[in-house]
Write a protein that holds these residues in place. Structure first.
Motif, PDB file in Angstrom:
ATOM      1  N   ASP A 210       0.836  -1.208   0.000  1.00 16.21           N
ATOM      2  CA  ASP A 210       0.000   0.000   0.000  1.00 16.21           C
ATOM      3  C   ASP A 210       0.870   1.256   0.000  1.00 16.21           C
ATOM      4  N   VAL A 211       1.916   1.233   0.815  1.00 17.68           N
ATOM      5  CA  VAL A 211       2.805   2.399   0.929  1.00 17.68           C
ATOM      6  C   VAL A 211       3.460   2.701  -0.416  1.00 17.68           C
ATOM      7  N   TRP A 212       4.052   1.669  -1.019  1.00 21.74           N
ATOM      8  CA  TRP A 212       4.730   1.889  -2.306  1.00 21.74           C
ATOM      9  C   TRP A 212       3.724   2.293  -3.394  1.00 21.74           C
ATOM     10  N   ASN A 213       2.552   1.685  -3.390  1.00 25.45           N
ATOM     11  CA  ASN A 213       1.554   2.008  -4.399  1.00 25.45           C
ATOM     12  C   ASN A 213       1.081   3.451  -4.289  1.00 25.45           C
ATOM     13  N   LEU A 214       0.941   3.928  -3.065  1.00 25.77           N
ATOM     14  CA  LEU A 214       0.505   5.313  -2.881  1.00 25.77           C
ATOM     15  C   LEU A 214       1.582   6.283  -3.353  1.00 25.77           C
ATOM     16  N   ALA A 215       2.837   5.998  -3.010  1.00 30.99           N
ATOM     17  CA  ALA A 215       3.934   6.842  -3.484  1.00 30.99           C
ATOM     18  C   ALA A 215       3.972   6.857  -5.008  1.00 30.99           C
ATOM     19  N   ARG A 216       3.759   5.700  -5.599  1.00 31.51           N
ATOM     20  CA  ARG A 216       3.760   5.577  -7.066  1.00 31.51           C
ATOM     21  C   ARG A 216       2.623   6.408  -7.682  1.00 31.51           C
ATOM     22  N   THR A 217       1.458   6.344  -7.058  1.00 29.79           N
ATOM     23  CA  THR A 217       0.309   7.097  -7.556  1.00 29.79           C
ATOM     24  C   THR A 217       0.539   8.599  -7.478  1.00 29.79           C
ATOM     25  N   PHE A 218       1.107   9.045  -6.348  1.00 25.04           N
ATOM     26  CA  PHE A 218       1.403  10.468  -6.206  1.00 25.04           C
ATOM     27  C   PHE A 218       2.293  10.956  -7.343  1.00 25.04           C
ATOM     28  N   PHE A 232       9.600   9.385  -1.564  1.00 24.74           N
ATOM     29  CA  PHE A 232      10.042   9.567  -0.184  1.00 24.74           C
ATOM     30  C   PHE A 232      11.370  10.323  -0.096  1.00 24.74           C
ATOM     31  N   VAL A 233      11.470  11.194   0.899  1.00 28.70           N
ATOM     32  CA  VAL A 233      12.777  11.697   1.295  1.00 28.70           C
ATOM     33  C   VAL A 233      13.348  10.689   2.289  1.00 28.70           C
ATOM     34  N   MET A 234      14.649  10.544   2.286  1.00 33.47           N
ATOM     35  CA  MET A 234      15.294   9.554   3.147  1.00 33.47           C
ATOM     36  C   MET A 234      16.485  10.192   3.844  1.00 33.47           C
ATOM     37  N   ASP A 235      16.704   9.831   5.114  1.00 37.84           N
ATOM     38  CA  ASP A 235      17.901  10.286   5.806  1.00 37.84           C
ATOM     39  C   ASP A 235      19.132   9.694   5.147  1.00 37.84           C
ATOM     40  N   GLN A 236      20.269  10.363   5.308  1.00 38.89           N
ATOM     41  CA  GLN A 236      21.489   9.931   4.623  1.00 38.89           C
ATOM     42  C   GLN A 236      21.983   8.573   5.085  1.00 38.89           C
ATOM     43  N   ASN A 237      21.567   8.140   6.279  1.00 40.93           N
ATOM     44  CA  ASN A 237      21.959   6.795   6.709  1.00 40.93           C
ATOM     45  C   ASN A 237      20.827   5.778   6.547  1.00 40.93           C
ATOM     46  N   ARG A 282      12.935   0.031  -5.136  1.00 42.16           N
ATOM     47  CA  ARG A 282      12.103   1.246  -5.071  1.00 42.16           C
ATOM     48  C   ARG A 282      12.917   2.490  -5.386  1.00 42.16           C
ATOM     49  N   TYR A 283      14.173   2.485  -4.998  1.00 44.94           N
ATOM     50  CA  TYR A 283      15.045   3.610  -5.351  1.00 44.94           C
ATOM     51  C   TYR A 283      15.221   3.682  -6.869  1.00 44.94           C
ATOM     52  N   LYS A 284      15.453   2.532  -7.489  1.00 47.71           N
ATOM     53  CA  LYS A 284      15.629   2.471  -8.940  1.00 47.71           C
ATOM     54  C   LYS A 284      14.365   2.940  -9.652  1.00 47.71           C
ATOM     55  N   GLU A 285      13.224   2.611  -9.086  1.00 47.43           N
ATOM     56  CA  GLU A 285      11.946   2.997  -9.675  1.00 47.43           C
ATOM     57  C   GLU A 285      11.658   4.480  -9.522  1.00 47.43           C
ATOM     58  N   GLY A 286      12.320   5.115  -8.553  1.00 46.13           N
ATOM     59  CA  GLY A 286      12.105   6.538  -8.331  1.00 46.13           C
ATOM     60  C   GLY A 286      11.143   6.857  -7.216  1.00 46.13           C
ATOM     61  N   LEU A 287      10.786   5.870  -6.412  1.00 41.36           N
ATOM     62  CA  LEU A 287       9.889   6.109  -5.287  1.00 41.36           C
ATOM     63  C   LEU A 287      10.623   6.701  -4.092  1.00 41.36           C
ATOM     64  N   ILE A 288      11.941   6.642  -4.129  1.00 37.76           N
ATOM     65  CA  ILE A 288      12.786   7.257  -3.099  1.00 37.76           C
ATOM     66  C   ILE A 288      13.639   8.318  -3.781  1.00 37.76           C
ATOM     67  N   ASP A 289      13.743   9.465  -3.150  1.00 37.59           N
ATOM     68  CA  ASP A 289      14.512  10.588  -3.688  1.00 37.59           C
ATOM     69  C   ASP A 289      15.893  10.144  -4.154  1.00 37.59           C
ATOM     70  N   LYS A 290      16.180  10.329  -5.436  1.00 40.88           N
ATOM     71  CA  LYS A 290      17.433   9.858  -6.012  1.00 40.88           C
ATOM     72  C   LYS A 290      18.658  10.609  -5.458  1.00 40.88           C
ATOM     73  N   GLN A 291      18.441  11.782  -4.879  1.00 46.13           N
ATOM     74  CA  GLN A 291      19.561  12.598  -4.393  1.00 46.13           C
ATOM     75  C   GLN A 291      19.642  12.642  -2.864  1.00 46.13           C
ATOM     76  N   PHE A 292      19.032  11.672  -2.199  1.00 48.82           N
ATOM     77  CA  PHE A 292      18.947  11.752  -0.740  1.00 48.82           C
ATOM     78  C   PHE A 292      20.313  11.753  -0.064  1.00 48.82           C
ATOM     79  N   VAL A 293      21.305  11.120  -0.677  1.00 45.13           N
ATOM     80  CA  VAL A 293      22.624  11.039  -0.037  1.00 45.13           C
ATOM     81  C   VAL A 293      23.325  12.393  -0.009  1.00 45.13           C
ATOM     82  N   ILE A 294      23.079  13.219  -1.009  1.00 45.81           N
ATOM     83  CA  ILE A 294      23.814  14.486  -1.098  1.00 45.81           C
ATOM     84  C   ILE A 294      22.997  15.683  -0.632  1.00 45.81           C
ATOM     85  N   ARG A 295      21.736  15.487  -0.344  1.00 46.53           N
ATOM     86  CA  ARG A 295      20.921  16.615   0.096  1.00 46.53           C
ATOM     87  C   ARG A 295      21.223  16.985   1.543  1.00 46.53           C
ATOM     88  N   SER A 296      21.255  18.278   1.806  1.00 43.02           N
ATOM     89  CA  SER A 296      21.349  18.758   3.185  1.00 43.02           C
ATOM     90  C   SER A 296      19.982  18.604   3.835  1.00 43.02           C
TER      91      SER A 296
END
Length: 552
Positions: A210-218, A232-237, A282-296
């Protein structure tokens, strides 16, 4: 408590010499008479006044080493040693604190104090320093003091943790320190833009699918209308995604107890592989922010505040972060908290964090009146949480001496800057607000909770037209606290919370290797097979030694 890890020989010798010397911190504590207040009979033993609120005939002083207070919101003329909170303690029990020193690096300062025979009477220390002081017999046994002198309020706070909390400071059956508390239910929750959910005709998620499907729909429907709707935004760790890991029964960065009763490290368990593979997909699909590691942090917050992201993981206290500013940019934003994703049994699982929060208060062994320290903590706790009518009335009688920024009183200017609370305070706090609101009577709850009640009532009347601080108070204290106590929550006790000798030497490298491996796998820079290599290396380069120390 687990066996205390021994110091290096040189430091041990040095501390042992200090114990013999009995050098004091310059206090005048020896002049206490042990007399009681006129309002009650103090229980005395060899001149020691054990009565929780028994007032000494003559002033009892103690010295304390403190973290530097960088925020001065005290009225003009007041100081860390002399303010409304400290004057309250002095007026009730005649106990006075003197600051021995302030520092931004407590560990370094206390280590120096130990080697120069200049320990203050009271210290707020971490587990490592606590173990060192215990091993070298430098701090007082507080068992009798706690049993006889701790107030009913403090004892109620501590007992709400069962044996979990005091076990952390009990050595050979003796309570050797008074821990600050880390309240329960501060786990990650799923925060969702409910207005977005309604806009796309969906429902709030329950399962991981459900979580992934909702992110995908958004994303697919560009529900933000910006052309840049993100996942999703993700913490660097990546550890703010602990609810996703938990669905797979994986608990990275946590010491857990396995079915055989042995403590193991969650990050190297086989359940991690499936969770990491899912996150990588999910990262490859784009459901997780692709730049989360470098974002402040500011850039990550901006994605949410600017209305480009409508789902994130964050604990109940999200309203005390910059995320609350999202209603400035998008006044129609409706954030709700959800206990998702749940596992196949419908449980939302989390590991209980270390119950000791912020440090442990210890008293130098040569200090003659450790019960005075307990009295100070009793009165300070009453003051901070408005636990007694006396504390409430005292603050009402001195309105011009409150903090200058009109905030609720913080613990920094108190005699002993420690904070204690109920393990289940979030549930109590939320239920108190709802009860007072339904009764239409704010006098029935603790005074420190009235600001939250009023924020709730104002939000009910005005919605997002309230100011952002009122909104933040509402979203944390109502949405967050309610969901933090969802009935489907399953809290698993941690298997170990301390530090071993090998951890002091090798943990930094193990931790760095772990973080790098997890991030590389999630981002597709390493295959999932890299996890097996990491596990083997972790065990070989210190993990097995640490496990042997923990499991004894």
């Amino acid at each position: 408590m687990k066996k205390k890890w021994k110091l290096a020989l040189a430091l041990s010798i040095c501390l042992s010499m200090l114990a013999v010397s009995g050098c004091g911190g310059g206090s005048n504590s020896g002049n206490a008479s042990g007399g009681s207040t006129s309002g009650g009979n103090a229980s005395t033993d060899s001149g020691v006044n054990y009565e929780p609120y028994g007032k000494y005939d003559e002033t009892v002083e103690f010295t304390i080493g403190r973290h530097t207070n960088h925020v001065n919101n005290l009225p003009e003329g007041d100081t860390i040693e002399n303010n409304l909170a400290t004057r309250y303690v002095e007026s009730r029990v005649n106990v006075r604190a003197k600051v021995a020193w302030e520092t931004d690096d407590m560990k370094q300062k206390l280590s120096l104090s130990m080697t120069t025979s200049d320990l203050p009477d009271v210290m707020l220390v971490d587990r490592e320093l606590f173990n060192q002081l215990v091993d070298n017999d430098l701090i007082a046994d507080m068992t009798e003091v706690y049993e006889k002198t701790a107030s009913s309020g403090v004892k109620e706070f501590y007992s709400s943790y069962g044996d979990l909390l005091l076990d952390q400071v009990t050595v050979d059956g003796k309570i050797m320190g008074l821990p600050m508390t880390n309240i329960g239910n501060q786990h990650q929750l799923l925060w969702v833009r409910k207005d977005w959910v309604d806009k796309v005709g969906a429902e709030l998620p329950k399962t991981l699918d459900d979580v992934w499907n909702l992110a995908r729909t958004f994303i697919e429907k560009d529900v933000s209308g910006t052309g840049e709707t993100g996942g999703f935004v993700m913490d660097q760790n990546a550890m703010n995604f602990s609810p996703v890991f938990a669905v797979y029964n994986a608990f990275p960065t946590q010491w857990i107890t396995n079915e055989e009763g042995k403590v193991v490290y969650g990050s190297v368990q086989p359940e991690m592989k499936e969770a990491l593979q899912d996150l990588s997909d999910r990262y490859k699909e784009g459901l997780i922010d692709k730049q989360f590691v470098i974002r402040s942090n500011e850039e990550k917050e901006a994605l949410v505040i600017d209305g480009k992201v409508g789902m994130l993981f964050n604990p109940w206290w999200i309203g005390y972060t910059n995320y609350k500013d999202s209603i400035k940019q998008t006044p129609e934003a409706e954030w709700v908290a959800v206990s998702a994703p749940v596992d196949d049994n419908g449980k939302f699982k989390t590991i209980r964090q270390d119950p000791v929060g912020g440090g442990i208060v210890v008293v130098k062994k040569s200090y003659p009146h450790p019960e005075a320290i307990m009295k100070s903590i009793n009165l300070t706790t009453d003051f901070l949480y408005s636990l007694t009518d006396d504390a409430v009335n005292y603050k009402k009688e001195h309105p011009d001496e409150l903090l200058t920024d009109n905030s609720r009183w913080n613990n920094d200017p108190t005699q002993i800057p420690m904070q204690v609370d109920y393990n289940d305070v979030l549930k109590r706090y939320y239920e108190d607000i709802i009860k007072a609101d339904e009764a239409g009577d704010e006098s029935i709850i603790q005074a420190d909770r009235i600001v939250s009640l009023r924020a709730y009532q104002e939000f009910k009347e005005k919605g997002n037209d309230v100011d952002v601080n009122t909104y933040g108070e509402y979203i944390s204290r109502i949405e967050g606290q309610r969901e933090a106590n969802n009935p489907n929550l399953e809290v698993i006790l941690g298997g170990f919370y301390g530090t071993t000798e090998t951890m002091k030497l090798k943990w930094a490298n193990l931790e760095k290797m772990e973080e790098e491996t997890i991030l590389k796998i999630i981002m597709g820079e390493a295959p999932i097979s890299e996890f097996d290599k990491f596990v083997e290396t972790w065990h070989r380069t210190g993990g097995d030694e640490i496990l042997a120390e923990i499991n004894g």
